[in-house]
Design an enzyme around this catalytic site. Structure first.
Site, PDB file in Angstrom:
ATOM      1  N   GLY A  22     -45.026  30.020  30.691  1.00  0.00           N
ATOM      2  CA  GLY A  22     -43.834  29.049  30.341  1.00  0.00           C
ATOM      3  C   GLY A  22     -43.246  29.670  28.991  1.00  0.00           C
ATOM      4  O   GLY A  22     -43.589  30.522  28.286  1.00  0.00           O
ATOM      5  N   GLN A  64     -38.629  29.520  21.364  1.00  0.00           N
ATOM      6  CA  GLN A  64     -39.387  30.978  21.211  1.00  0.00           C
ATOM      7  C   GLN A  64     -38.311  32.272  21.171  1.00  0.00           C
ATOM      8  O   GLN A  64     -38.984  33.250  20.747  1.00  0.00           O
ATOM      9  CB  GLN A  64     -40.619  30.990  22.215  1.00  0.00           C
ATOM     10  N   CYS A  99     -50.364  31.341  24.361  1.00  0.00           N
ATOM     11  CA  CYS A  99     -48.760  31.179  23.859  1.00  0.00           C
ATOM     12  C   CYS A  99     -48.160  32.429  23.778  1.00  0.00           C
ATOM     13  O   CYS A  99     -48.676  33.602  22.856  1.00  0.00           O
ATOM     14  CB  CYS A  99     -48.701  30.330  22.795  1.00  0.00           C
ATOM     15  N   LEU A 100     -47.063  32.965  24.361  1.00  0.00           N
ATOM     16  CA  LEU A 100     -46.421  34.115  24.009  1.00  0.00           C
ATOM     17  C   LEU A 100     -45.949  34.180  22.701  1.00  0.00           C
ATOM     18  O   LEU A 100     -45.840  35.334  22.121  1.00  0.00           O
ATOM     19  CB  LEU A 100     -45.262  34.149  24.963  1.00  0.00           C
ATOM     20  N   HIS A 142     -47.138  21.680  26.327  1.00  0.00           N
ATOM     21  CA  HIS A 142     -46.804  22.719  25.539  1.00  0.00           C
ATOM     22  C   HIS A 142     -45.702  23.138  25.026  1.00  0.00           C
ATOM     23  O   HIS A 142     -45.283  23.331  23.799  1.00  0.00           O
ATOM     24  CB  HIS A 142     -47.970  24.054  25.983  1.00  0.00           C
ATOM     25  N   GLU A 143     -44.898  23.344  26.068  1.00  0.00           N
ATOM     26  CA  GLU A 143     -43.657  23.641  25.798  1.00  0.00           C
ATOM     27  C   GLU A 143     -42.432  22.456  25.229  1.00  0.00           C
ATOM     28  O   GLU A 143     -41.707  22.913  24.272  1.00  0.00           O
ATOM     29  CB  GLU A 143     -42.869  24.215  27.141  1.00  0.00           C
ATOM     30  N   HIS A 163     -42.964  22.940  21.475  1.00  0.00           N
ATOM     31  CA  HIS A 163     -42.148  24.018  21.095  1.00  0.00           C
ATOM     32  C   HIS A 163     -40.578  23.365  20.744  1.00  0.00           C
ATOM     33  O   HIS A 163     -40.205  23.908  19.483  1.00  0.00           O
ATOM     34  CB  HIS A 163     -41.842  25.234  22.183  1.00  0.00           C
TER      35      HIS A 163
HETATM   36 NI    NI Z   1     -46.260  28.725  23.736  1.00  0.00          NI
END
Ligand code: NI
Length: 167
Positions: free
Chosen positions: A46, A51, A91-92, A133-134, A137
């Site tokens: 995701g 991000q 998370c990236l 989660h996204e 962000h």
């Molecule tokens: Ni994330």
């Protein structure tokens, strides 16, 4: 298409609140293509526009095993949530950190797809967690915000050290 740089926690730009997308036009479709490429390249399941330092309410997700089921959410809104569920999230923007966070087990989300068409989706378990989660962000929140202050400090130190070494 282009790979975009993914911001790393605790970068303050991850705190920006993303603005709604007025129209899914060619610019947004280009953003979606870049986000998908960046997510698959990372690799991750995701990615939110926040991000890659784009303050627009766009999310891409692919939780399938063969990475062939891209789901696009433009202006996603969770309108129903139920149950409690938690998995170890990563998370990236927070590489190498995996922690469980309490989430709703089942959600109903309304959004627009990559062509601008509105849809409603009921999601459970992993997909539900990923969507929550996204969307966090997009609101300037990172999953580590849910952890204890001590854990947050440890993660911050770990990532700052990694970034110094990567220079
Ligand atoms: Ni994330």
């Amino acid at each position: 298409m282009a790979l975009r740089e993914i911001l790393r926690y605790p970068d303050p730009r991850l705190r920006k609140k993303a603005l709604p997308v007025a129209r899914v036009d060619e610019e947004i479709r280009g953003l979606i293509r870049d986000m998908a490429e960046t997510m698959y390249g990372a690799p991750g399941i995701g990615l939110a526009a926040t991000q890659i330092d784009v303050a627009k309410r766009v999310v891409v997700i692919d939780v399938s095993a063969d990475h062939k089921d891209l789901q696009v959410f433009v202006n996603p809104v969770i309108c129903e949530r139920s149950g409690v569920f938690g998995i170890e999230e990563g998370c990236l923007s927070v590489p190498g950190v995996f922690e469980e966070v309490e989430r709703a087990q089942k959600i109903t989300v309304r959004a627009q797809d990559g062509s601008g068409a509105a849809f409603e989706l009921v999601a459970e378990d992993l997909l539900a967690v990923c969507i929550q989660h996204e969307i966090d962000h997009l609101d300037g929140k990172v999953f580590v915000d849910y952890l204890s202050r001590l854990k947050q400090q440890r993660i911050r130190k770990k990532l700052e050290k990694q970034q110094r070494l990567a220079m």
